[in-house]
Enzyme design. Structure first.
Site, PDB file in Angstrom:
ATOM      1  N   LYS A 158      -9.631   2.757  -3.197  1.00  0.00           N
ATOM      2  CA  LYS A 158     -10.166   2.227  -1.948  1.00  0.00           C
ATOM      3  C   LYS A 158     -11.589   2.723  -1.718  1.00  0.00           C
ATOM      4  O   LYS A 158     -11.878   3.914  -1.874  1.00  0.00           O
ATOM      5  CB  LYS A 158      -9.262   2.617  -0.783  1.00  0.00           C
ATOM      6  CG  LYS A 158      -9.582   1.914   0.530  1.00  0.00           C
ATOM      7  CD  LYS A 158      -8.539   2.235   1.594  1.00  0.00           C
ATOM      8  CE  LYS A 158      -8.795   1.467   2.869  1.00  0.00           C
ATOM      9  NZ  LYS A 158      -7.776   1.762   3.909  1.00  0.00           N
ATOM     10  N   CYS A 202      -5.548  -2.392   2.507  1.00  0.00           N
ATOM     11  CA  CYS A 202      -5.406  -2.305   3.958  1.00  0.00           C
ATOM     12  C   CYS A 202      -6.568  -3.010   4.662  1.00  0.00           C
ATOM     13  O   CYS A 202      -6.828  -4.176   4.420  1.00  0.00           O
ATOM     14  CB  CYS A 202      -5.266  -0.851   4.386  1.00  0.00           C
ATOM     15  SG  CYS A 202      -4.770  -0.639   6.111  1.00  0.00           S
ATOM     16  N   GLU A 242       0.831  -1.212   0.000  1.00  0.00           N
ATOM     17  CA  GLU A 242       0.000   0.000   0.000  1.00  0.00           C
ATOM     18  C   GLU A 242       0.863   1.258   0.000  1.00  0.00           C
ATOM     19  O   GLU A 242       1.862   1.342   0.710  1.00  0.00           O
ATOM     20  CB  GLU A 242      -0.897  -0.022   1.237  1.00  0.00           C
ATOM     21  CG  GLU A 242      -1.792   1.190   1.396  1.00  0.00           C
ATOM     22  CD  GLU A 242      -2.508   1.201   2.740  1.00  0.00           C
ATOM     23  OE1 GLU A 242      -3.471   1.974   2.876  1.00  0.00           O
ATOM     24  OE2 GLU A 242      -2.094   0.455   3.656  1.00  0.00           O
TER      25      GLU A 242
END
Length: 533
Positions: A354, A407, A290
């Site tokens: 995301k 994540c 990430e």
């Protein structure tokens, strides 16, 4: 046991509160990196006896019992979440001069909020309380619903659901392929509460027998499924792919230093360019964690050219990066926490943003309200990302597609939609460097493994400081790099899935279990005692 149960029931005041908090905290030892699942037998046995001991003014009626049970459940949850989530405070110490003030909010405030769900679960269960096995079923259905709600209320934070304590190793993970983490939680609460029957005797024979049967089925199904694992993997017909996962081990303070950006980028490139081990196959795809790219790629053509220099023909780089997007004239650009796929020509061929952002980590919820209340410290916390409206699959030049989980998106089992059924694998990129050498990265890794089991797919997991791994559809680590190690791992796998229940079927099975537990609790509440001695 009867004497001990009686003493626990009769506790009051501070000793009662202390034992309740301790009961919850002991349960956290079932979580990684410890994995002592047996501690939950102690936790829930104590919780049952504490709820047994609730007394209230007869004139207060059901509300008095509800309120008393709520506080027992809340104290239990507070102990569990403080012991299981204290490491979140480590993220605030990375920039302690700015954010140390928020340490109590992370270490005590968040657990206090999450404990509300356990308080409500205990209170609802107490409304259906009875002697014998029925009260175990009441806890099972109420905690099942409570954990389900914790997955989406106020954006959701289903970290460390009770069911994870029942799945410390692959043998004990396989039930998730049928009933998911939510279903495992329902059964786990019933089984972990069963020893309480030894202290009160009523319904002991039937209750303990059912708990033993459920636990044996949990282990037996796991053994049966793992026995056929190699055969199932051999039958996957997807394309064979070799992946290199880069674990750069970049200290978080260094990532925040603008002067280190070029050096960090070059370290990623150097690790990616390492030759395969003797006899190893050249990787088809390389995965960085990430936000590995320390600048906006679309504004830095030289960086794309450097990536093209390192990649050989046919290779692709999959990397976490920050993406910017113009919002309109006179408006500030939007920024997204993203994953890019870059081909060997240095071209971005696929991207995914995301969807589920971290509150107060990637954005500030209720920002206008906080500003009006005059709380500038909260508004100044790390953030600034925008959320994508929906999940976009990543596609490699080879045509393979991946379900991206950036994540902590990997902890939201119910948010992995039906799109996953057409993908080659799950892809999880993360940066757990914020949390240092704490239980956090280990807990995150376990939850990622359960997502592989639930969805019957390999997971490619790249983590800045670890734990990076290729996880097979049975939750087993094919190859990995331990936490706090720098290096690369290469592995070959086939895209596709093994037999598993889809997300809709897992949800149906979960609600069936909730309904069955509710019926047992309701029937017991009406006076029918299952197997009363």
């Amino acid at each position: 046991m009867e004497r001990l149960a009686g003493r626990i029931m009769l506790l009051w005041g501070f000793p009662r509160a202390a034992i309740t908090i301790l009961a919850g905290a002991i349960g956290a030892l079932a979580l990684p990196p410890f994995g002592f699942f047996a501690t939950l037998f102690i936790s829930f046995t104590l919780l049952v006896w504490l709820l047994d001991g609730i007394t209230s003014d007869p004139d207060s009626g059901w509300f008095g019992r509800f309120r008393s049970a709520f506080w027992i459940g809340w104290l239990f949850g507070f102990g569990y979440f403080v012991a299981g989530l204290w490491w979140l405070g480590n993220a605030l110490l990375v920039e302690a001069d700015e954010f140390a003030w928020a340490l109590p909010l992370a270490v005590l405030g968040l657990p206090a909020y999450l404990a509300i769900f356990y308080g409500l679960s205990a209170a609802v269960a107490r409304l259906f309380w009875s002697d014998g096995m029925g009260r175990l079923a009441a806890l099972a259905f109420s905690f099942g619903i409570g954990e389900w709600l914790r997955g989406f209320v106020a954006t959701g934070f289903p970290w460390n659901a009770i069911g994870y304590g029942a799945m410390p190793v692959p043998l004990m993970m396989q039930s998730a392929a049928v009933i998911g983490i939510s279903g495992v939680t329902v059964l786990a609460v019933f089984v972990f509460s069963a020893p309480a029957l030894l202290g009160t005797k009523k319904g002991m024979r039937v209750g303990l027998s059912l708990a033993l049967l459920l636990f044996a089925a949990h282990l037996g199904y796991g053994a049966w499924r793992l026995h056929g694992a190699d055969t199932a993997l051999a039958q996957i017909s997807g394309e064979e792919t070799t992946v290199r996962i880069v674990q750069p081990l970049i200290d978080q303070a260094r990532k925040l230093d603008d002067a280190e950006r070029t050096a960090i980028f070059e370290e990623h490139l150097s690790l990616s360019a390492q030759p395969p081990k003797e006899g190893g196959k050249r990787p088809d795809m390389i995965v960085w964690p990430e936000t590995s790219v320390p600048f906006i790629l679309t504004q830095n053509p030289d960086a794309l050219a450097r990536i093209a220099d390192v990649l050989e023909d046919g290779q692709a780089l999959v990397t976490g990066a920050v993406r910017s997007e113009e919002a309109g004239p006179g408006m500030a650009p939007r920024f997204y926490n993203s994953i890019y796929v870059i081909d060997s020509q240095g071209q971005i061929v696929s991207a995914s943003d995301k969807v589920h952002l971290v509150p107060f980590g990637e954005y500030v919820p209720y920002e206008d309200l906080l500003r009006n209340l005059g709380i500038p410290e909260a508004i100044a916390m790390p953030g600034g990302f925008s959320a994508a409206p929906s999940q976009t699959m990543l596609t490699l030049p080879s045509g393979q597609s991946f379900y991206p989980l950036i994540c902590y998106e990997a902890i939201f089992a119910d948010e992995i939609g039906e799109q996953v059924e057409g993908t080659s694998a799950l892809l999880n990129v993360t940066n757990d460097g914020w949390f240092g050498a704490t239980p956090g990265p280990h807990q995150h890794f376990q939850q990622a493994r359960i997502r592989s089991v639930e969805n019957g797919r390999f997971m490619i997991r790249g983590a800045n400081t670890g734990i990076s791994a290729l996880i097979d559809p049975f939750g087993r680590t094919v190859i990995g790099l331990a936490f706090d190690q720098k290096g690369v791992i290469d592995a070959t796998w086939r895209g596709g899935s093994v037999a598993h229940a889809d997300s809709f079927s897992r949800q149906k099975n979960f609600w069936f279990l909730v309904g069955a537990a509710f019926l047992i609790a309701a029937i017991s509440r009406m006076g029918f005692n299952f197997g009363e001695n």
